[in-house]
Design an enzyme around this catalytic site. Structure first.
Site, PDB file in Angstrom:
ATOM      1  CE  LYS A 495      -0.331  -0.434   4.966  1.00  0.00           C
ATOM      2  NZ  LYS A 495      -0.837  -1.199   6.114  1.00  0.00           N
ATOM      3  CE1 TYR A 719      10.287  32.760  -0.410  1.00  0.00           C
ATOM      4  CE2 TYR A 719      10.654  30.498  -0.190  1.00  0.00           C
ATOM      5  CZ  TYR A 719      10.214  31.581  -1.090  1.00  0.00           C
ATOM      6  OH  TYR A 719      10.068  31.489  -2.370  1.00  0.00           O
TER       7      TYR A 719
HETATM    8  C1  LIG Z   1      -0.189  -1.559   6.973  1.00  0.00           C
HETATM    9  C2  LIG Z   1      -0.765  -2.909   7.444  1.00  0.00           C
HETATM   10  C3  LIG Z   1       0.297  -4.120   8.094  1.00  0.00           C
HETATM   11  C4  LIG Z   1       1.610  -3.942   8.081  1.00  0.00           C
HETATM   12  O1  LIG Z   1       1.853  -3.441   9.365  1.00  0.00           O
HETATM   13  P1  LIG Z   1       3.689  -3.241   9.465  1.00  0.00           P
HETATM   14  O2  LIG Z   1       3.490  -2.601  10.751  1.00  0.00           O
HETATM   15  O3  LIG Z   1       4.039  -2.271   8.206  1.00  0.00           O
HETATM   16  O4  LIG Z   1       4.239  -4.339   9.284  1.00  0.00           O
HETATM   17  C5  LIG Z   1      -0.246  -5.350   8.346  1.00  0.00           C
HETATM   18  N1  LIG Z   1      -1.865  -5.402   8.316  1.00  0.00           N
HETATM   19  C6  LIG Z   1      -2.637  -4.196   7.920  1.00  0.00           C
HETATM   20  C7  LIG Z   1      -4.086  -4.573   8.086  1.00  0.00           C
HETATM   21  C8  LIG Z   1      -2.145  -3.017   7.610  1.00  0.00           C
HETATM   22  O5  LIG Z   1      -2.770  -2.199   7.406  1.00  0.00           O
END
Ligand SMILES: *Cc1c(COP(=O)(O)O)cnc(C)c1O
Length: 824
Positions: A495, A719
């Site tokens: 993701k 700035y």
């Molecule tokens: C993002 C996510 C993970 C992965 O988590 P990490 O801490 O990056 O390993 C696992 N399960 C779900 C539902 C997530 O949204």
């Protein structure tokens, strides 16, 4: 890869003590252990290796379809002759040992010198440099890349052939007992010990045991080259080999065959003076770091000992080239992807590069720009015929051949091909518009200088890039896999643009490494992956009803987290006339985010039991504090609830349903709760909850200094005139700002960046596209590289400064920052 002599599989059986059946007189020339990287299937002998989570026997069917006929197996169940009428099999007890025995036997056919290299670091560099220094004087066979393992060594030794007159192989070990095996296969006549350090210490009792194991490589050597300045190395070699071998040492501070007199660094060059056999000699090198200097002196001593004359030495050392073992993936003009690989050119590395090309973006049109290949051991006709077959098999659409050799064989190529006598002729003739939306492999021998072609075809991105090391990612993947039972399935979270590191490149890599599932946050991310040719299952964690039709069209599997979404999805399935669609049920066991809570489960079941529109592929939940010990009781309660609730669901269905609750930290800290599936996220990208030292850094954010100016102390910088100078200051301007993801909170000295190994503060406010840094105490020049985070300054440290977590830093690097991928 060069032509090894041919073997019938009957003779392979007799060498390996195996039993031959099926077509016994098949002739093989090439060995393979990886079903994904086939080169010449018709003459390949495939070894079905068996590991903890890998079984080569599973790929026999696929390989047979691709044209492989000869197999070495240890399990005869997968070798049905009715199913494989054209195949020949050799049944052995252990396929790895058979591979090693075959190579050991092959080695015995050759009596030319064999250099065996070992040590903790520098093996590949010394091997490649010796090759660069000696390849005009000898015809050399050497290990491809860093093939130095129990599998890599036999594959390397297999390349020995009667055209060669020198071999250079490296040997690496990670556990006691391994070197005897490698030493028997290589049978070096000449040994080189490069360096002794920390790598792989965990598997050995102590330093001495590790060293004793390494130097077993030299038991067949007449002479051994090493640096005497490590006392342990010096003593061990003397006590084991001092009596009956020639020990040839170099040193900076004691009596040795080669004594370093002086080392003077000027800019990027080092001028070294030595004494050898009472004479003073001098060379210079285009490097200035200690490791390079040490490796070069080792090579020098080796050349002196091989009686290479001083003129040649003086001429060749200044021309040593860095050993870039990595392939580089970059964005090209006209939406092309470039794969650069112009350091190494032989048939073996061509195969590796073509595989990488296939691993990336399968559906795009593929072009290869290829130079002559030298010293293959084949005649030109044989060589280019083999290459033509290989290109055909890897479905390359277009060849651009550069060089006299390849041009002379133009008739052999069946794909769309054009030929040029030299790189200059090609560049003079180049029409950039002929490259559009394709993937281009640029592969040539060094002296063709294909970096010029790459420069011409490269998209001129701005100087800020995120470098992504794909080998490090695979290393991290394997570390997490090592914590799992072999049968546990792996979902990898890609993701948010794979936590900022890219989408299709990463997904392709993961698919190639056979993860079971990918997970994205929203449907669009999944569509992008499908369009790039990703075929493995994809879960969508935040499915939105308006995208359900698209999801069904693209075979994206939704997380179902409440009754409304369940009913909506059912409607979409009905609308599309689809039955038996996989869904994933999310339970909320304490995160209080999406998910069914306990008292919803009966309603949920009533919606799904006896409903043939969908089936439950998996049930899962998410841990709220798996990374922190203070929450361990809570985590345990979440796991308990998940076990009970999911038991309740599973009991209602007769088909198998996967279960998963662990994220990266969970895999490391609660492996007992892996059920039969886990979800890996941040760990893949190099962040560990408890064993940071086991992971490799994946991403490095880099930029370069655009301008340097001297600003006197009464002035302000940037700035709001916030950068009030206390003293006269050398200000560097770097082309990275908050629009690139360089957080504005790092303004005014809070943020630091690394320039030539030194941390320097940000001066004044960070702008949208630029920032200013204080270079007063450095010798930095315009054009020098600046590290925002990476190997030497970790993203975790940067996150700490911003009072946030690495996830946020990684995922807020803007899409306009070009991602550049490396793979060895
Ligand atoms: C993002 C996510 C993970 C992965 O988590 P990490 O801490 O990056 O390993 C696992 N399960 C779900 C539902 C997530 O949204």
């Amino acid at each position: 890869m060069t032509v090894a002599q041919s073997y019938t599989i009957e003779s392979v059986a007799s060498i390996t003590g195996g039993v031959c059946y099926g077509k016994e007189n098949l002739i093989v020339k090439t060995l393979s252990i990886d079903s994904r990287s086939l080169q010449l299937p018709g003459e390949t002998l495939f070894f079905a290796l068996v590991g903890a989570r890998h079984d080569g026997h599973l790929y026999i069917k696929d390989l047979y379809q691709k044209g492989v006929r000869a197999f070495v197996v240890s399990n005869s169940e997968s070798t049905d002759l009715k199913q494989y009428p054209e195949a020949g099999f050799v049944l052995v007890h252990d396929t790895l040992i058979a591979l090693q025995n075959l190579a050991e036997n092959h080695r015995k056919n050759f009596s030319f010198p064999v250099i065996g290299i070992t040590g903790s670091n520098g093996k590949t560099i010394v091997k490649e440099w010796l090759y660069q220094l000696l390849n005009e004087s000898y015809s050399i066979v050497r290990s491809p890349k860093s093939y130095n393992s129990q599998v890599g060594v036999p594959l390397s030794v297999w390349n020995m052939n009667s055209e060669a007159n020198l071999a250079i192989f490296e040997a690496g070990i990670s556990q006691p007992g391994e070197m005897d095996q490698l030493s028997k296969i290589i049978q070096p006549t000449y040994g080189i010990f490069t360096h002794f350090g920390d790598a792989h210490r965990e598997n050995f009792k102590d330093e001495v045991q590790k060293l004793e194991e390494k130097i077993k490589l030299f038991s067949s050597c007449d002479s051994i080259v090493y640096c005497a300045d490590n006392k342990l190395v010096d003593e061990s070699l003397k006590s084991r080999y001092g009596q009956n071998r020639e020990l040839i040492s170099w040193s900076r501070n004691q009596a040795a065959n080669l004594m370093v007199v002086s080392e003077e660094i000027k800019g990027n060059r080092t001028f070294i003076k030595i004494k050898y056999k009472k004479e003073t000699k001098e060379i210079n090198l285009p490097f200035s770091d200690k490791a390079s200097i040490d490796n070069a002196i080792t090579c020098w001593l080796c050349l002196l000992n091989l009686n290479v004359d001083d003129e040649t030495i003086k001429e060749r050392f200044p021309k040593l080239e860095p050993v870039a073992m990595r392939l580089e993936i970059k964005e090209g003009i006209g939406d092309c992807t470039l794969i650069n690989d112009y350091y190494n050119s032989d048939l073996g590395s061509l195969g590796i590069a073509l595989d990488l090309m296939n691993q990336q973006q399968k559906d795009k049109s593929k072009t290869i720009i290829l130079s002559d290949i030298f010293q293959s051991g084949y005649t030109n006709h044989q060589l280019y015929k083999a290459i033509s077959k290989l290109l055909e098999q890897k479905k390359i659409n277009r060849l651009i051949g550069i060089g006299e050799g390849i041009s002379s064989q133009s008739k052999l190529f069946t794909c769309n091909a054009s030929f040029y006598r030299s790189t200059d002729v090609f560049l003079a003739d180049l029409n950039r518009n002929q490259f559009k939306d394709e993937i281009i492999l640029i592969k040539g021998a060094r002296n063709f200088h294909f970096e010029r072609i790459s420069n011409a075809l490269q998209y001129k991105a701005h100087q800020t890039v995120l470098e992504v090391n794909l080998n490090a990612m695979v290393h991290n993947l394997n570390y997490f896999r090592s914590l799992l039972k072999p049968s546990t399935k792996l979902v990898v979270m890609v993701k948010a643009f794979s936590y900022g590191s890219g989408s299709t490149e990463i997904a392709n890599l993961l698919q190639y490494h056979r993860v079971n599932y990918l997970a994205v946050a929203i449907a669009d991310e999944g569509v992008e992956l499908r369009n790039a040719g990703i075929t493995i299952p994809i879960m969508v964690m935040n499915p939105e009803p308006h995208s359900f039709d698209t999801m069904i069209e693209y075979r994206l599997e939704p997380e179902i987290y409440n009754q409304t979404i369940c009913l909506e999805f059912e409607k979409a399935l009905k609308r599309n006339g689809v039955r038996n669609y996989p869904i994933h049920i999310k339970l909320d066991t304490g995160m209080n985010r999406l998910g069914f809570v306990h008292h919803d489960i009966d309603t949920l079941l009533s919606l799904i039991v006896n409903n043939d529109h969908f089936f439950i592929s998996s049930v899962f939940s998410h841990l709220a504090g798996a990374d922190e010990q203070q929450h361990d009781d809570f985590t345990t309660r979440q796991i308990d609830s998940f076990t009970q609730w999911s038991d309740q669901i599973l009991s209602q269905f007769s088909y198998p349903i996967d279960r998963h609750i662990l994220n990266s930290a969970g895999i490391e800290r609660f492996p007992q709760a892996q059920f039969n599936m886990v979800r890996l996220g941040i760990g893949l990208y190099g962040i560990s909850a408890i064993h940071q030292e086991k992971l490799m850094n994946v991403s490095s954010l880099k930029t370069t200094i655009s301008q340097i100016k001297e600003v006197s102390k009464e002035n302000t910088v940037g700035y709001g005139r916030k950068g009030q100078l206390q003293t006269d200051t050398r200000i560097g301007v770097i082309p990275i700002g908050y629009a690139d993801g360089f957080n504005r909170k790092l303004s005014n000295g809070l943020g630091k960046v690394m320039v030539n190994g030194q941390l320097v503060p940000v001066v004044g406010n960070i702008c949208m596209d630029m920032s200013m840094i204080d270079l007063t105490n450095t010798d930095a020049k315009e054009g020098d590289s600046v590290l925002i985070f990476g190997d030497d300054y970790s993203v975790s440290k940067l996150a700490e400064q911003l009072d946030t977590i690495p996830y946020e830093i990684l995922t807020t690097i803007s899409r306009r920052v070009k991602r550049v991928y490396f793979q060895e």
